[in-house]
Design an enzyme around this catalytic site. Structure first.
Site, mmCIF file in Angstrom:
data_model
loop_
_atom_site.group_PDB
_atom_site.id
_atom_site.type_symbol
_atom_site.label_atom_id
_atom_site.label_comp_id
_atom_site.label_asym_id
_atom_site.label_seq_id
_atom_site.Cartn_x
_atom_site.Cartn_y
_atom_site.Cartn_z
ATOM 1 N N HIS A 64 0.832 -1.209 0.000
ATOM 2 C CA HIS A 64 0.000 0.000 0.000
ATOM 3 C C HIS A 64 0.861 1.250 0.000
ATOM 4 O O HIS A 64 0.403 2.333 -0.345
ATOM 5 C CB HIS A 64 -0.952 0.016 1.200
ATOM 6 C CG HIS A 64 -0.262 0.230 2.509
ATOM 7 N ND1 HIS A 64 0.495 -0.736 3.110
ATOM 8 C CD2 HIS A 64 -0.186 1.315 3.315
ATOM 9 C CE1 HIS A 64 1.001 -0.260 4.233
ATOM 10 N NE2 HIS A 64 0.609 0.982 4.382
ATOM 11 N N LYS A 69 9.516 -2.722 3.151
ATOM 12 C CA LYS A 69 10.740 -2.696 3.961
ATOM 13 C C LYS A 69 10.692 -3.771 5.039
ATOM 14 O O LYS A 69 9.642 -4.004 5.642
ATOM 15 C CB LYS A 69 10.826 -1.309 4.615
ATOM 16 C CG LYS A 69 12.025 -1.062 5.442
ATOM 17 C CD LYS A 69 12.884 0.019 4.816
ATOM 18 C CE LYS A 69 14.288 0.039 5.369
ATOM 19 N NZ LYS A 69 14.983 -1.234 5.325
ATOM 20 N N LYS A 93 3.970 -1.979 11.944
ATOM 21 C CA LYS A 93 4.976 -1.165 12.633
ATOM 22 C C LYS A 93 5.219 0.151 11.885
ATOM 23 O O LYS A 93 5.240 1.223 12.485
ATOM 24 C CB LYS A 93 6.263 -1.998 12.656
ATOM 25 C CG LYS A 93 7.285 -1.586 13.650
ATOM 26 C CD LYS A 93 8.486 -2.534 13.584
ATOM 27 C CE LYS A 93 8.146 -3.942 14.022
ATOM 28 N NZ LYS A 93 9.350 -4.791 14.156
ATOM 29 N N ASP A 98 4.470 6.049 11.452
ATOM 30 C CA ASP A 98 4.378 6.927 10.279
ATOM 31 C C ASP A 98 5.633 6.905 9.402
ATOM 32 O O ASP A 98 6.145 7.948 8.993
ATOM 33 C CB ASP A 98 4.072 8.379 10.717
ATOM 34 C CG ASP A 98 2.648 8.506 11.235
ATOM 35 O OD1 ASP A 98 1.768 7.769 10.754
ATOM 36 O OD2 ASP A 98 2.423 9.341 12.140
ATOM 37 N N LYS A 105 9.696 -8.996 4.740
ATOM 38 C CA LYS A 105 10.709 -9.680 5.553
ATOM 39 C C LYS A 105 11.366 -10.756 4.706
ATOM 40 O O LYS A 105 10.756 -11.265 3.771
ATOM 41 C CB LYS A 105 10.059 -10.331 6.785
ATOM 42 C CG LYS A 105 11.009 -10.489 7.956
ATOM 43 C CD LYS A 105 11.227 -9.184 8.677
ATOM 44 C CE LYS A 105 12.123 -9.320 9.873
ATOM 45 N NZ LYS A 105 12.071 -8.108 10.704
ATOM 46 N N SER A 361 16.119 3.395 9.729
ATOM 47 C CA SER A 361 16.327 2.880 8.362
ATOM 48 C C SER A 361 15.697 3.833 7.348
ATOM 49 O O SER A 361 16.245 4.070 6.265
ATOM 50 C CB SER A 361 15.674 1.502 8.203
ATOM 51 O OG SER A 361 16.549 0.492 8.625
HETATM 52 P P1 NAD Z 1 20.957 -10.736 17.032
HETATM 53 O O1 NAD Z 1 21.251 -11.929 16.194
HETATM 54 O O2 NAD Z 1 21.890 -9.574 16.976
HETATM 55 O O3 NAD Z 1 20.835 -11.143 18.590
HETATM 56 C C1 NAD Z 1 20.009 -12.153 19.086
HETATM 57 C C2 NAD Z 1 20.612 -12.641 20.398
HETATM 58 O O4 NAD Z 1 19.691 -13.541 21.037
HETATM 59 C C3 NAD Z 1 21.930 -13.408 20.213
HETATM 60 O O5 NAD Z 1 22.896 -12.902 21.117
HETATM 61 C C4 NAD Z 1 21.536 -14.851 20.537
HETATM 62 O O6 NAD Z 1 22.615 -15.608 21.071
HETATM 63 C C5 NAD Z 1 20.436 -14.627 21.570
HETATM 64 N N1 NAD Z 1 19.576 -15.799 21.754
HETATM 65 C C6 NAD Z 1 19.169 -16.708 20.851
HETATM 66 N N2 NAD Z 1 18.379 -17.636 21.426
HETATM 67 C C7 NAD Z 1 18.300 -17.312 22.732
HETATM 68 C C8 NAD Z 1 17.654 -17.893 23.846
HETATM 69 N N3 NAD Z 1 16.917 -18.989 23.723
HETATM 70 N N4 NAD Z 1 17.782 -17.294 25.061
HETATM 71 C C9 NAD Z 1 18.513 -16.167 25.195
HETATM 72 N N5 NAD Z 1 19.163 -15.583 24.175
HETATM 73 C C10 NAD Z 1 19.062 -16.141 22.951
HETATM 74 O O7 NAD Z 1 19.465 -10.309 16.637
HETATM 75 P P2 NAD Z 1 18.782 -8.887 16.835
HETATM 76 O O8 NAD Z 1 18.946 -8.110 15.576
HETATM 77 O O9 NAD Z 1 19.207 -8.306 18.131
HETATM 78 O O10 NAD Z 1 17.228 -9.310 16.880
HETATM 79 C C11 NAD Z 1 16.641 -9.836 18.061
HETATM 80 C C12 NAD Z 1 15.141 -9.727 17.970
HETATM 81 O O11 NAD Z 1 14.779 -8.358 17.746
HETATM 82 C C13 NAD Z 1 14.493 -10.500 16.812
HETATM 83 O O12 NAD Z 1 13.205 -10.911 17.215
HETATM 84 C C14 NAD Z 1 14.362 -9.445 15.733
HETATM 85 O O13 NAD Z 1 13.342 -9.768 14.799
HETATM 86 C C15 NAD Z 1 13.994 -8.247 16.580
HETATM 87 N N6 NAD Z 1 14.245 -6.946 15.954
HETATM 88 C C16 NAD Z 1 15.471 -6.614 15.470
HETATM 89 C C17 NAD Z 1 15.678 -5.348 14.930
HETATM 90 C C18 NAD Z 1 17.042 -4.882 14.462
HETATM 91 O O14 NAD Z 1 17.168 -3.690 14.131
HETATM 92 N N7 NAD Z 1 18.071 -5.709 14.465
HETATM 93 C C19 NAD Z 1 14.611 -4.434 14.847
HETATM 94 C C20 NAD Z 1 13.362 -4.799 15.362
HETATM 95 C C21 NAD Z 1 13.203 -6.064 15.925
#
Ligand code: NAD
Length: 470
Positions: A64, A69, A93, A98, A105, A361
């Protein structure tokens, strides 16, 4: 298993919120579904000479607004409905904060640790080339970013692959965000999701009525915080929350958890884990070998920042936190949510509070399209104005500012200042929009449903105003 129907879980939240709108069923269905699901396989030549088939996805949930992204996840557990769910969350999100993008994804089913650096580079470049070939990549089409298991390095490879396939395309760098600053990235993107989580928590803790209801004092100062996952999101959220006055009492990682009621420093724990390969036996802390059970410790704030499906009907009754700040996407399953509501836990939902990443971003994408660093044009101009103002105050009062004061009051904004300011404004405005919607719409039970309610209406407005082609 809770993860097996992540898209159904998002749909459940959607349906609950949709009841509060009076939009036609067909329009709601169009918003709910994933518009394009691209599943593909490609060969990777391993360093041993063997050929391995790599399974990958890119899902565009809603076009839309264009481009769409959303991040790219590398994990051995990636599956189609998970990528669909994450793409849908991106649509909602972006609407909430906005950011004028649709949601998408991507995912590759690999354990990154099992691949050498050049194997990772080859498979990332091939993934990008496959997307480009099918028009699932481009600055005006679909713009990926980092997610679980990926970071700046992978984003730079994607940008370079896209640029190589599209020679001379002026806006090629805008095909992906989360790049290194030296490759068109923006200052503040890496820590943006964590910083956004801090702003969200700070706003929540400043709400007098909510804090009174939870039996907590106002402000973040002294709040005990449990963090799950010390990756990009968890590390930076822990850092900003600690610097803002919170105390990190427990950090849980894959191998176990550590606790220290006096507070843990995420930076020291991170370095320790990098050197020793585990957070366990961190000096001064107690080991909690069951990492999942560590989330059930006493605390004020629980910050899941690893993966989805962490809180289910099974463990939700044992959670003692007063506030849950959802850093990860989808940490709470729909069967855990009613339990949290009944316990009076204040859940700050993922689709709002982890939107700092996509917000910055968006700033990075704008920077790439404008081909100029934020602040470059106005920094010195604004500094000169500020110095003139200080001089006028000095002349009027007869008091001279010290060099320290002068440096603090008249610096002119640089890129990092402007990015942080845009992020802070976005997170504050969206928080109050959610809270107002919850308070003013009879029956909305919590901030998550308020967030979905707002997102659905904003996406619906796009469809209604733009019309449907043909
Ligand atoms: P990342 O890979 O940098 O870090 C994830 C961490 O979680 C790692 O250190 C990993 O070892 C740990 N982990 C994995 N399984 C685990 C468990 N069972 N118990 C405890 N720790 C565990 O990933 P990220 O980018 O930090 O993303 C983490 C979450 O945040 C995801 O759900 C992602 O979709 C969400 N997210 C990320 C962003 C971003 O900008 N990177 C933005 C919004 C949401």
């Amino acid at each position: 298993m809770a993860q097996a129907n992540f898209f159904d879980q998002v749909t459940e939240y959607f349906n609950e919120a949709a009841r509060f709108t009076n939009l036609p069923g067909g329009l709601l269905e169009q918003i709910r579904v994933c518009n394009s699901v691209y599943r593909f396989d490609f060969p990777l030549r391993r360093n041993t000479g063997d050929i391995e088939v790599i399974h990958a996805w890119r899902v565009e949930h809603s076009q839309h607004k264009m481009p769409v992204k959303g991040g790219i996840r590398y994990s051995p557990d990636v599956y189609e409905e998970e990528v669909m769910a994450l793409a849908a969350l991106m649509t909602y999100k972006c609407a909430i904060v906005d950011v004028p993008f649709g949601g998408a994804k991507g995912g590759i089913r690999i354990e990154p640790k099992d691949y050498s650096l050049d194997e990772l580079e080859r498979l990332t470049r091939r993934y990008a080339a496959e997307l480009a070939r099918k028009s699932f990549l481009g600055p005006g089409i679909d713009v990926p970013a980092p997610d679980y298991g990926t970071g700046e390095r992978e984003m730079a490879w994607i940008a370079d692959t896209y640029a190589a396939l599209n020679p001379g395309q002026l806006d090629a760098l805008g095909c992906v965000t989360g790049k290194p600053i030296t490759q068109g990235g923006v200052r503040g993107r890496k820590e943006a999701t964590g910083r956004g989580l801090y702003f969200a928590l700070r706003e929540a803790c400043n709400e007098p009525d909510e804090m009174k209801r939870l039996g907590l004092s106002r402000g973040l100062e002294g709040k005990r915080i449990i963090v799950q996952g010390l990756g990009n999101v968890g590390f930076h959220a822990a850092k900003f929350c600690r610097e803002g006055g919170g105390i990190i009492t427990v950090i849980a990682e894959r191998e176990g958890a550590i606790a220290n009621p006096k507070g843990l420093n995420e930076d020291e724990v991170f370095s320790y884990r990098r050197d020793k390969g585990s957070i366990l036996n961190f000096p001064g802390a107690t080991n909690l070998t069951d990492s999942r059970a560590a989330l059930e410790q006493e605390c004020d704030v629980l910050l899941p920042a690893a993966l989805e499906g962490v809180f289910t009907a099974e463990n939700a009754p044992r959670i003692k936190a007063k506030i849950i700040l959802e850093g990860a996407n989808g940490p709470t399953t729909p069967d855990a949510d009613p339990i949290f509501r009944q316990k009076g836990i204040f859940v700050i939902p993922d689709i709002y509070c982890n939107a700092g990443g996509v917000t910055v971003s968006y700033f990075e994408w704008l920077k790439n399209l404008s081909h100029v660093r934020f602040g470059r044009m106005q920094k010195r101009h604004e500094q000169a104005n500020e110095l003139n103002m200080l001089k006028a105050i000095e002349d009027a009062t007869g008091r001279k500012f010290s060099d320290t004061e002068r440096a603090a009051f008249a610096k002119g904004p640089d890129e990092q200042d402007l990015v942080n300011s845009g992020l802070e404004e976005t997170m504050i405005a969206a928080f109050h929009e959610l809270l107002t919607a919850q308070r003013q719409t009879k029956g909305i039970p919590d901030l998550r449903i308020a967030a979905f309610f707002i997102a659905i209406q904003k996406v619906a407005r796009s469809y209604v105003e733009m019309g449907i082609f043909p």
